[in-house]
Design an enzyme around this catalytic site. Structure first.
Site, PDB file in Angstrom:
ATOM      1  N   SER A   1       4.635  -7.080  -2.729  1.00 16.29           N
ATOM      2  CA  SER A   1       4.416  -7.243  -1.296  1.00 16.29           C
ATOM      3  C   SER A   1       5.142  -8.492  -0.821  1.00 16.29           C
ATOM      4  CB  SER A   1       2.916  -7.382  -1.026  1.00 16.29           C
ATOM      5  OG  SER A   1       2.713  -7.841   0.290  1.00 16.29           O
TER       6      SER A   1
ATOM      7  N   THR B   1      14.825   4.274   9.694  1.00 15.25           N
ATOM      8  CA  THR B   1      15.724   3.125   9.822  1.00 15.25           C
ATOM      9  C   THR B   1      15.061   1.891   9.221  1.00 15.25           C
ATOM     10  OG1 THR B   1      16.784   4.028  11.752  1.00 15.25           O
ATOM     11  CG2 THR B   1      16.930   1.647  11.489  1.00 15.25           C
TER      12      THR B   1
ATOM     13  N   GLN C   1      -0.296  -9.526  -6.671  1.00 11.61           N
ATOM     14  CA  GLN C   1      -0.884 -10.868  -6.831  1.00 11.61           C
ATOM     15  C   GLN C   1      -0.271 -11.634  -7.995  1.00 11.61           C
ATOM     16  OE1 GLN C   1      -2.858 -12.357  -4.764  1.00 11.61           O
ATOM     17  NE2 GLN C   1      -3.554 -10.659  -3.491  1.00 11.61           N
TER      18      GLN C   1
ATOM     19  N   HIS D   1       4.460 -10.294   2.124  1.00 11.89           N
ATOM     20  CA  HIS D   1       3.677 -11.345   2.793  1.00 11.89           C
ATOM     21  C   HIS D   1       2.744 -12.113   1.853  1.00 11.89           C
ATOM     22  CE1 HIS D   1      -0.399  -9.514   3.333  1.00 11.89           C
ATOM     23  NE2 HIS D   1       0.279  -8.434   3.051  1.00 11.89           N
TER      24      HIS D   1
ATOM     25  N   CYS E   1     -20.622  -6.053   4.411  1.00 12.87           N
ATOM     26  CA  CYS E   1     -21.817  -5.664   5.139  1.00 12.87           C
ATOM     27  C   CYS E   1     -21.430  -4.947   6.421  1.00 12.87           C
ATOM     28  CB  CYS E   1     -22.657  -6.892   5.453  1.00 12.87           C
ATOM     29  SG  CYS E   1     -24.176  -6.508   6.300  1.00 12.87           S
TER      30      CYS E   1
ATOM     31  N   ASN F   1      -6.837  -8.834  -7.326  1.00  6.64           N
ATOM     32  CA  ASN F   1      -6.809  -9.598  -6.082  1.00  6.64           C
ATOM     33  C   ASN F   1      -8.137 -10.275  -5.760  1.00  6.64           C
ATOM     34  OD1 ASN F   1      -7.447  -6.734  -5.813  1.00  6.64           O
ATOM     35  ND2 ASN F   1      -7.816  -7.203  -3.670  1.00  6.64           N
TER      36      ASN F   1
ATOM     37  N   SER G   1       0.846  -1.202   0.000  1.00  8.84           N
ATOM     38  CA  SER G   1       0.000   0.000   0.000  1.00  8.84           C
ATOM     39  C   SER G   1       0.877   1.246   0.000  1.00  8.84           C
ATOM     40  CB  SER G   1      -0.917   0.018   1.221  1.00  8.84           C
ATOM     41  OG  SER G   1      -1.863  -1.020   1.134  1.00  8.84           O
TER      42      SER G   1
END
Lengths: 392, 121
Positions: free
Chosen positions: A213, A251, A193, A215, A334, A159, A80
């Site tokens: 990314s 850092t 992705q 992860h 929702c 994604n 992001s």
């Protein structure tokens, strides 16, 4: 007897597009940098130099994967942040009164909401539609280009439903167009992705900016990467230090960067076939259930299958499946923050009820056929239960 | 995210189903928010009490649990009493809904009031 016990213990994780488990080898390489190798890469002493060497090594691995120079790679705190840096950083760096950006309606929110956030009198954004297959039309894209257009951002793999955009083709087209322009149009792709499955050679794709990314590729959370082609006028979003070629102060997350570097090195495209096989079997069997519909197009990444089920709501289904140990995602939202369902499925022409009734099943390197069998056993009974409650 | 009570009512709702000879039918929700619910009421004409009540809900876990809860709360009450059931009553009886799901409790009270409103006409 043995089979029953196996099924009872089964907890299929079918949400690899959300995140992936960390690879053991990755963790092993990270560990020293969480313990005894605690140096600050900016320090001149030995401990600092060792930390610096570790991130240099990670950068080298990333550069190899992307066919780029090490100077073209910055590590960030997340994909992001990389997307934000690509868009906001470029807008900051371009000296031009009015800037036009082109993106798509199906981007990740990190691109979509960033574009929406910077829209103003001087920054105009075009959001390209997609067809039923989840693809943009290159003709739409070229027709949207204006004299002030300076950035085009198109995601590689979606994604939510997995559609693959023709990034290489788009890159080539933009390169041609740029030859006849004074002010270059920069091309960004969010490849989060795609990394596990598709070619991420930046020379081939002809991109100026590319997001990854950690992860999502069996690396640790809290690390992202942005490829920035030499000469791209990016300005930092975080200032106050010379880290990451002065483009991202702070850092460095040394262990995280080391982990991401290792995870990149371990990416193996040879798992595609196995996952593609499991996915096609999964799709075939799910579509046999009455009232089910596939939202994932033909041209899609191997790991994502998105379905809608008539007469159920995605979150309810997710919770029933979760109760049986199965982890999936839903395109239904929702919540009173955002009641509208998946912007991606809506852009592809789904009705609101279809989008609300969607779940995403995403596979990864540890997915087994037994897990899919178990899912296929639990799914019909869960749907039956919810349909009895909804009366639909 | 959800309390045990919400999950219990979602997993084992008691009041779901159609009622063919309902005296009153109340509806709420819309496709945009993804929740569509219908309440069926059977009224004892002498006492004005809700003799029986059922629901059909297309919705998330909270919407289904709230539907079941409003049925539990309304059953046996007079229409006047039932009209006073608030979304807070529904939420509290479920051991509190998450804040982001409070609209589900509002939805079920809307459906109940929609049914009761028709009785007066």
């Amino acid at each position: 007897m043995h089979r029953i016990i196996l099924v009872n213990n089964m907890k299929p994780y079918l949400d690899y597009a959300s995140t992936t488990p960390i690879n053991k080898e990755v963790l092993k390489e990270m560990e020293p940098y969480l313990k005894e190798e605690y140096g600050n890469p900016s320090s001149l002493h030995e401990l600092g130099r060792k930390a610096k060497r570790a991130i240099d090594k990670a950068r080298k691995r990333a550069a190899k994967f992307l066919s780029s120079d090490e100077e073209e790679i910055i590590f960030t705190g997340s994909a992001s942040e990389s997307n934000n840096t690509a868009i906001r950083g470029l807008v900051k760096g371009i000296k031009q009164e009015k800037i036009h950006i082109i993106t798509t309606q199906i981007e990740h929110k990190a691109v979509l909401e960033t574009c929406e956030d910077i829209e103003s009198e001087n920054i105009e954004v075009t959001y390209l539609p997609v067809n039923k297959e989840g693809l943009i039309k290159i003709d739409d894209l070229t027709a949207s280009i204006k004299p002030e257009t300076r950035l085009i951002s198109v995601m590689y793999v979606n994604n939510e439903m997995g559609a693959i955009q023709p990034i290489k083709e788009i890159g080539k087209k933009i390169e041609e167009i740029n030859k006849e322009r004074k002010d270059k149009i920069y091309f960004h792709t969010d490849a989060v992705q795609a990394a596990n499955w598709l070619d991420c050679n930046t020379k081939e794709l002809k991109v100026d900016l590319l997001t990854l990314s950690s992860h999502k590729i069996y690396g640790p959370k809290g690390v992202g990467l942005l490829y920035i082609k030499k000469g791209t006028p990016i300005k930092p979003l975080i200032t106050g230090g010379a880290q990451e070629w002065k483009l991202r102060a702070g850092t460095e997350n040394v262990s995280g960067i080391v982990g991401m570097g290792k995870a990149i090195e371990l990416i193996q495209k040879n798992t595609n076939k196995k996952i593609e096989f499991i996915k096609s079997k999964l799709i075939e069997r799910v579509l046999k259930i009455p009232g089910s519909q596939l939202n994932t197009p033909k041209q899609s990444a191997p790991h994502i299958a998105n379905f809608s089920f008539k007469g159920v709501e995605g979150e309810g289904l997710l919770i029933l499946l979760d109760d049986k140990g199965i982890a999936v995602s839903t395109g239904s939202a929702c919540t009173s923050v955002s009641l509208s369902p998946s912007h991606v499925l809506m852009a592809m022409g789904s009705s609101e009820l279809e989008a609300h009734s969607s779940i995403r099943v995403s596979l990864g390197n540890q997915t087994t056929e037994e897990e899919i069998e178990y899912f296929l056993k639990i799914l019909p009974e869960s749907l039956k239960k919810l349909r009895r409650i909804s009366g639909r | 995210m959800y309390s045990k009570k919400v999950l219990n009512h979602f997993n084992n709702p008691k009041f779901f189903g159609k009622m063919k000879d309902a005296d009153l039918i109340g509806k709420a929700g819309n496709p945009r928010c993804g929740d569509l619910l219908t309440l069926y009421l059977k009224i004892d004409k002498k006492t004005n009490k809700i003799k029986d009540i059922k629901f059909e809900t297309l919705g998330c876990a909270a919407a289904i649990a709230a539907s079941d809860m409003i049925c539990e709360l309304a059953k046996g009450k007079t229409l006047e009493e039932a009209r006073n059931i608030t979304f807070r009553d529904v939420s509290n009886s479920l051991g509190k809904l998450p804040p982001l799901k409070m609209h589900c409790a509002q939805l079920v009270t809307e459906a109940l009031n929609d049914a009761i409103k028709k009785y007066k006409k």
